[in-house]
Design a protein around this motif. Sequence first.
Motif, PDB file in Angstrom:
ATOM      1  N   ILE A  47       0.904  -1.100   0.007  1.00 49.87           N
ATOM      2  CA  ILE A  47       0.071   0.121  -0.043  1.00 49.87           C
ATOM      3  C   ILE A  47       0.900   1.164  -0.063  1.00 49.87           C
ATOM      4  O   ILE A  47       1.561   1.571   1.158  1.00 49.87           O
ATOM      5  CB  ILE A  47      -0.859   0.007   1.215  1.00 49.87           C
ATOM      6  N   GLY A  48       1.137   1.805  -1.326  1.00 53.65           N
ATOM      7  CA  GLY A  48       2.147   3.099  -1.151  1.00 53.65           C
ATOM      8  C   GLY A  48       3.501   2.355  -1.024  1.00 53.65           C
ATOM      9  O   GLY A  48       4.062   1.254  -1.530  1.00 53.65           O
ATOM     10  N   ALA A  49       4.168   2.794  -0.100  1.00 57.74           N
ATOM     11  CA  ALA A  49       5.453   2.143   0.165  1.00 57.74           C
ATOM     12  C   ALA A  49       5.254   1.322   1.445  1.00 57.74           C
ATOM     13  O   ALA A  49       6.430   0.733   2.000  1.00 57.74           O
ATOM     14  CB  ALA A  49       6.565   3.643   0.655  1.00 57.74           C
ATOM     15  N   GLU A  50       4.131   0.976   2.081  1.00 58.72           N
ATOM     16  CA  GLU A  50       3.921   0.245   3.142  1.00 58.72           C
ATOM     17  C   GLU A  50       3.615  -1.241   2.894  1.00 58.72           C
ATOM     18  O   GLU A  50       2.910  -1.263   1.874  1.00 58.72           O
ATOM     19  CB  GLU A  50       2.793   0.682   3.996  1.00 58.72           C
ATOM     20  N   LEU A  51       4.257  -2.044   3.758  1.00 62.52           N
ATOM     21  CA  LEU A  51       3.899  -3.563   3.329  1.00 62.52           C
ATOM     22  C   LEU A  51       2.875  -4.099   4.181  1.00 62.52           C
ATOM     23  O   LEU A  51       3.011  -3.649   5.594  1.00 62.52           O
ATOM     24  CB  LEU A  51       5.253  -4.541   3.462  1.00 62.52           C
ATOM     25  N   ARG A  52       1.942  -5.015   3.956  1.00 61.10           N
ATOM     26  CA  ARG A  52       0.976  -5.517   5.142  1.00 61.10           C
ATOM     27  C   ARG A  52       1.123  -6.990   4.571  1.00 61.10           C
ATOM     28  O   ARG A  52       1.350  -7.351   3.619  1.00 61.10           O
ATOM     29  CB  ARG A  52      -0.437  -4.825   4.851  1.00 61.10           C
ATOM     30  N   PHE A  53       0.726  -7.630   5.833  1.00 58.38           N
ATOM     31  CA  PHE A  53       0.910  -9.157   5.760  1.00 58.38           C
ATOM     32  C   PHE A  53      -0.507  -9.843   6.162  1.00 58.38           C
ATOM     33  O   PHE A  53      -0.802  -9.321   7.252  1.00 58.38           O
ATOM     34  CB  PHE A  53       2.058  -9.824   6.067  1.00 58.38           C
ATOM     35  N   VAL A  54      -1.139 -10.772   5.477  1.00 54.72           N
ATOM     36  CA  VAL A  54      -2.101 -11.361   5.970  1.00 54.72           C
ATOM     37  C   VAL A  54      -1.515 -12.707   6.671  1.00 54.72           C
ATOM     38  O   VAL A  54      -0.829 -13.730   6.047  1.00 54.72           O
ATOM     39  CB  VAL A  54      -3.065 -12.048   4.857  1.00 54.72           C
ATOM     40  N   LYS A  55      -1.743 -12.693   8.113  1.00 55.24           N
ATOM     41  CA  LYS A  55      -1.197 -13.789   8.977  1.00 55.24           C
ATOM     42  C   LYS A  55      -1.399 -15.338   8.377  1.00 55.24           C
ATOM     43  O   LYS A  55      -0.536 -15.945   8.285  1.00 55.24           O
ATOM     44  CB  LYS A  55      -1.958 -13.477  10.179  1.00 55.24           C
ATOM     45  N   ALA A  56      -2.608 -15.655   8.129  1.00 55.49           N
ATOM     46  CA  ALA A  56      -3.056 -16.947   7.860  1.00 55.49           C
ATOM     47  C   ALA A  56      -2.374 -17.255   6.452  1.00 55.49           C
ATOM     48  O   ALA A  56      -1.774 -18.637   6.263  1.00 55.49           O
ATOM     49  CB  ALA A  56      -4.398 -17.222   7.675  1.00 55.49           C
ATOM     50  N   GLN A  57      -2.279 -16.287   5.449  1.00 55.20           N
ATOM     51  CA  GLN A  57      -1.566 -16.573   4.363  1.00 55.20           C
ATOM     52  C   GLN A  57      -0.140 -16.690   4.588  1.00 55.20           C
ATOM     53  O   GLN A  57       0.838 -17.442   3.543  1.00 55.20           O
ATOM     54  CB  GLN A  57      -1.942 -15.642   3.158  1.00 55.20           C
ATOM     55  N   VAL A  58       0.460 -15.773   5.166  1.00 54.11           N
ATOM     56  CA  VAL A  58       2.052 -15.942   5.649  1.00 54.11           C
ATOM     57  C   VAL A  58       2.365 -17.374   6.156  1.00 54.11           C
ATOM     58  O   VAL A  58       3.426 -17.999   5.508  1.00 54.11           O
ATOM     59  CB  VAL A  58       2.265 -14.854   6.319  1.00 54.11           C
ATOM     60  N   LEU A  59       1.468 -17.742   7.133  1.00 54.02           N
ATOM     61  CA  LEU A  59       1.722 -18.959   7.788  1.00 54.02           C
ATOM     62  C   LEU A  59       1.598 -20.362   6.859  1.00 54.02           C
ATOM     63  O   LEU A  59       2.441 -21.108   6.955  1.00 54.02           O
ATOM     64  CB  LEU A  59       0.643 -19.191   8.875  1.00 54.02           C
ATOM     65  N   SER A  61       2.191 -20.137   3.537  1.00 56.89           N
ATOM     66  CA  SER A  61       3.234 -20.069   2.741  1.00 56.89           C
ATOM     67  C   SER A  61       4.616 -20.457   3.320  1.00 56.89           C
ATOM     68  O   SER A  61       5.308 -21.300   2.430  1.00 56.89           O
ATOM     69  CB  SER A  61       3.517 -18.554   2.222  1.00 56.89           C
ATOM     70  N   VAL A  62       4.816 -20.107   4.620  1.00 52.28           N
ATOM     71  CA  VAL A  62       5.978 -20.508   5.353  1.00 52.28           C
ATOM     72  C   VAL A  62       5.884 -21.779   5.782  1.00 52.28           C
ATOM     73  O   VAL A  62       7.091 -22.288   5.689  1.00 52.28           O
ATOM     74  CB  VAL A  62       6.380 -19.499   6.494  1.00 52.28           C
ATOM     75  N   PHE A  63       5.156 -22.254   6.432  1.00 56.60           N
ATOM     76  CA  PHE A  63       4.828 -23.447   6.866  1.00 56.60           C
ATOM     77  C   PHE A  63       4.303 -24.759   6.246  1.00 56.60           C
ATOM     78  O   PHE A  63       4.148 -25.842   6.758  1.00 56.60           O
ATOM     79  CB  PHE A  63       4.366 -23.454   8.480  1.00 56.60           C
TER      80      PHE A  63
END
Length: 65
Positions: A47-59, A61-63
């Motif tokens: 969002i502009g220069a800011e990053l945001r992460f959707v917790k469930a999607q990151v988990l 992706s990572v795990f």
Amino acid sequence: MSDIFAEVTLNKDDEVMTCKELAAYLKVSPGLIYDLTKKGEIPHIKIGAELRFVKAQVLKSVFGN
């Protein structure tokens, strides 16, 4: 930059986190989160220069959960 950020979808109950919040949750440095984002290894929303992460999607992706 990867197109992985285009795959992020939001639902009304999703927890959205900042880089700092995600790093604290995962007990890693914000720098590592930025590096993984830059490499396209974790989904994010820009969002502009800011990053945001959707917790469930990151988990997922990572795990792979």
